[in-house]
Design a protein around this motif. Sequence first.
Motif, PDB file in Angstrom:
ATOM      1  N   UNK A 232      26.736  58.527  42.463  1.00 36.98           N
ATOM      2  CA  UNK A 232      25.713  58.079  41.493  1.00 36.98           C
ATOM      3  C   UNK A 232      26.305  57.978  40.090  1.00 36.98           C
ATOM      4  N   UNK A 233      27.066  58.998  39.692  1.00 32.40           N
ATOM      5  CA  UNK A 233      27.661  58.968  38.345  1.00 32.40           C
ATOM      6  C   UNK A 233      28.676  57.822  38.265  1.00 32.40           C
ATOM      7  N   UNK A 234      29.501  57.697  39.314  1.00 30.31           N
ATOM      8  CA  UNK A 234      30.538  56.640  39.337  1.00 30.31           C
ATOM      9  C   UNK A 234      29.882  55.266  39.203  1.00 30.31           C
ATOM     10  N   UNK A 235      28.823  55.077  39.961  1.00 29.70           N
ATOM     11  CA  UNK A 235      28.119  53.787  39.998  1.00 29.70           C
ATOM     12  C   UNK A 235      27.530  53.463  38.626  1.00 29.70           C
ATOM     13  N   UNK A 236      26.926  54.481  37.989  1.00 28.12           N
ATOM     14  CA  UNK A 236      26.305  54.217  36.677  1.00 28.12           C
ATOM     15  C   UNK A 236      27.356  53.885  35.630  1.00 28.12           C
ATOM     16  N   UNK A 237      28.449  54.665  35.657  1.00 29.56           N
ATOM     17  CA  UNK A 237      29.498  54.411  34.647  1.00 29.56           C
ATOM     18  C   UNK A 237      30.082  53.011  34.832  1.00 29.56           C
ATOM     19  N   UNK A 238      30.358  52.663  36.102  1.00 35.30           N
ATOM     20  CA  UNK A 238      30.985  51.358  36.357  1.00 35.30           C
ATOM     21  C   UNK A 238      30.033  50.223  35.971  1.00 35.30           C
ATOM     22  N   UNK A 239      28.715  50.466  36.152  1.00 34.37           N
ATOM     23  CA  UNK A 239      27.735  49.431  35.800  1.00 34.37           C
ATOM     24  C   UNK A 239      27.733  49.187  34.292  1.00 34.37           C
ATOM     25  N   UNK A 240      28.120  50.220  33.495  1.00 29.69           N
ATOM     26  CA  UNK A 240      28.105  50.079  32.029  1.00 29.69           C
ATOM     27  C   UNK A 240      29.340  49.339  31.521  1.00 29.69           C
ATOM     28  N   UNK A 241      30.287  49.125  32.409  1.00 29.50           N
ATOM     29  CA  UNK A 241      31.531  48.492  31.971  1.00 29.50           C
ATOM     30  C   UNK A 241      31.269  47.030  31.596  1.00 29.50           C
ATOM     31  N   UNK A 242      31.512  46.675  30.316  1.00 35.43           N
ATOM     32  CA  UNK A 242      31.103  45.322  29.898  1.00 35.43           C
ATOM     33  C   UNK A 242      32.280  44.388  29.694  1.00 35.43           C
ATOM     34  N   UNK A 243      33.503  44.944  29.627  1.00 33.03           N
ATOM     35  CA  UNK A 243      34.666  44.065  29.377  1.00 33.03           C
ATOM     36  C   UNK A 243      35.578  44.089  30.583  1.00 33.03           C
ATOM     37  N   UNK A 244      35.551  43.013  31.341  1.00 36.45           N
ATOM     38  CA  UNK A 244      36.461  42.905  32.484  1.00 36.45           C
ATOM     39  C   UNK A 244      36.727  41.439  32.782  1.00 36.45           C
ATOM     40  N   UNK A 245      37.802  41.220  33.550  1.00 36.93           N
ATOM     41  CA  UNK A 245      38.112  39.846  33.965  1.00 36.93           C
ATOM     42  C   UNK A 245      38.671  39.882  35.382  1.00 36.93           C
ATOM     43  N   UNK A 246      38.247  38.940  36.188  1.00 38.12           N
ATOM     44  CA  UNK A 246      38.839  38.834  37.524  1.00 38.12           C
ATOM     45  C   UNK A 246      39.357  37.409  37.724  1.00 38.12           C
ATOM     46  N   UNK A 247      40.442  37.316  38.509  1.00 36.33           N
ATOM     47  CA  UNK A 247      40.999  35.997  38.861  1.00 36.33           C
ATOM     48  C   UNK A 247      41.164  35.969  40.376  1.00 36.33           C
ATOM     49  N   UNK A 248      40.756  34.879  40.991  1.00 40.52           N
ATOM     50  CA  UNK A 248      40.914  34.815  42.437  1.00 40.52           C
ATOM     51  C   UNK A 248      40.439  33.484  42.976  1.00 40.52           C
ATOM     52  N   UNK A 249      39.846  33.551  44.161  1.00 39.19           N
ATOM     53  CA  UNK A 249      39.371  32.332  44.817  1.00 39.19           C
ATOM     54  C   UNK A 249      37.981  32.564  45.396  1.00 39.19           C
ATOM     55  N   UNK A 250      37.191  31.517  45.404  1.00 41.25           N
ATOM     56  CA  UNK A 250      35.843  31.586  45.992  1.00 41.25           C
ATOM     57  C   UNK A 250      35.747  30.523  47.076  1.00 41.25           C
ATOM     58  N   UNK A 251      35.439  30.963  48.296  1.00 38.48           N
ATOM     59  CA  UNK A 251      35.183  30.024  49.382  1.00 38.48           C
ATOM     60  C   UNK A 251      33.683  29.963  49.602  1.00 38.48           C
ATOM     61  N   UNK A 252      33.141  28.763  49.758  1.00 37.44           N
ATOM     62  CA  UNK A 252      31.697  28.601  49.951  1.00 37.44           C
ATOM     63  C   UNK A 252      31.476  27.854  51.256  1.00 37.44           C
ATOM     64  N   UNK A 253      30.671  28.477  52.141  1.00 39.86           N
ATOM     65  CA  UNK A 253      30.301  27.759  53.370  1.00 39.86           C
ATOM     66  C   UNK A 253      28.804  27.496  53.308  1.00 39.86           C
ATOM     67  N   UNK A 254      28.450  26.209  53.295  1.00 42.02           N
ATOM     68  CA  UNK A 254      27.031  25.850  53.259  1.00 42.02           C
ATOM     69  C   UNK A 254      26.860  24.661  54.188  1.00 42.02           C
ATOM     70  N   UNK A 255      25.661  24.469  54.764  1.00 44.57           N
ATOM     71  CA  UNK A 255      25.494  23.364  55.709  1.00 44.57           C
ATOM     72  C   UNK A 255      25.978  22.034  55.133  1.00 44.57           C
ATOM     73  N   UNK A 256      25.600  21.751  53.851  1.00 41.98           N
ATOM     74  CA  UNK A 256      25.907  20.397  53.369  1.00 41.98           C
ATOM     75  C   UNK A 256      27.229  20.343  52.619  1.00 41.98           C
ATOM     76  N   UNK A 257      27.573  21.414  51.928  1.00 45.42           N
ATOM     77  CA  UNK A 257      28.640  21.221  50.949  1.00 45.42           C
ATOM     78  C   UNK A 257      29.541  22.451  50.873  1.00 45.42           C
ATOM     79  N   UNK A 258      30.525  22.528  51.747  1.00 44.48           N
ATOM     80  CA  UNK A 258      31.441  23.684  51.697  1.00 44.48           C
ATOM     81  C   UNK A 258      32.610  23.345  50.799  1.00 44.48           C
ATOM     82  N   UNK A 259      33.355  24.362  50.428  1.00 45.54           N
ATOM     83  CA  UNK A 259      34.518  24.092  49.583  1.00 45.54           C
ATOM     84  C   UNK A 259      35.217  25.378  49.192  1.00 45.54           C
ATOM     85  N   UNK A 260      36.301  25.230  48.456  1.00 50.99           N
ATOM     86  CA  UNK A 260      36.950  26.434  47.916  1.00 50.99           C
ATOM     87  C   UNK A 260      37.489  26.079  46.544  1.00 50.99           C
TER      88      UNK A 260
END
Lengths: 181, 190
Positions: free
Chosen positions: A14-42
């Motif tokens: 609970x404490x870990x979760x609350x502290x991490x939720x307060x974290x306001x400065x972060x950046x992530x880099x990666x890839x997003x794959x999307x599977x949808x009936x009409x329009x998939x992609x990455x």
Amino acid sequence: CAGQPKLPPIDNWDAYQQQLAQLHNWQLRGKLGVRMPADSGSVTLDWEQEASLYAIRLSGPFGQGTTWIRGNRRQVQLEQAGQPPLSAGTPEELIQSALGWDIPVRDLYYWVRGIPAPRAPVASQEKTANGALAYLEQSGWQLSYSRYNTVGPWQLPGKIVAIRDPLKLTLVIRQWEVGDR
Amino acid sequence: ASTASPVEQLSQLLAPMQTLTGSFQQTMLDRDGELLEQSSGLFALKKPGRFRWQTKTPYDQLLVGNQQKLWLYDPDLEQVTVRAVDQRMQQTPALLLSGEVEQIRAQFNVDVVESGTAQQAFALQPKGKNNLFESLVVKFAAGKLSEMVLADSLGQTTTIRLGDLAVNPSVDDQQFNFIPPPGTDVLVDE
């Protein structure tokens, strides 16, 4: 599995979760794959969060079709190569109208860090041996977490698969940056 | 300068290339010149209309195209998206290079931006609206393709520098076909 860095266990979730939720400065880099009936992609994904300001970039091969989503709590703007800019109240509306994808951005804001969104009930969750989230069911989505890495005091996921039939999102995060820059 | 039109000059440089293989370095800058992303890998092109674009760092991604299908395979996502090769995709730089002169003339306005003995460069503007990119500059060094620079309407530029070039090596057609490994999510996009 072998090769995984020894992750310090999370003893007080609970404490870990609350502290991490307060974290306001972060950046992530990666890839997003999307599977949808009409329009998939990455797309390659770059998400930068500074306090309540966020900038999300999605790019296709050769940097084509780059889409920027920038905003704060009140309003958000989307720019896409070759299209007029759009603005709306929520990022979800914008992405749906510009890309036709249902991406729960405001929940992913928490989910990508391996914690549930604070205000919605958690339908169910399971933990890894080290106390991090392995599985989460919330707001109609089922999320599976893996490839955790230690980033400062946090355990942050390297891979997330989020499913809400018929939609499937796969996030692979190759780089995390946390804290003020 | 020769009296040939820019399109003809460009096609004269592209004509001898039936196949081309090599490495690439791709650099994406935003409108303020800030570095967004850098990637590198290997490529193979074969006329007409076939190409293979294998990104190796910082992530794995394979783009394979022949004249019917286009595959975008992401091993880390365990996913491949399969699309028909449509008109718009004709504007993908890789397809451009393995495309035929008439296709290039039909889809682009071409201008010469540099025509020295050692170096030539051409600027291509896609005809038609809401394109994936607004301009593509194709550069040749000593008659060999050396660089492509794409600029989109947001002011973002993607520079693709080519290296280790082999002109007209024999390239097996199987290179331009993709068989998804077992367990891959195959997503067909009409």
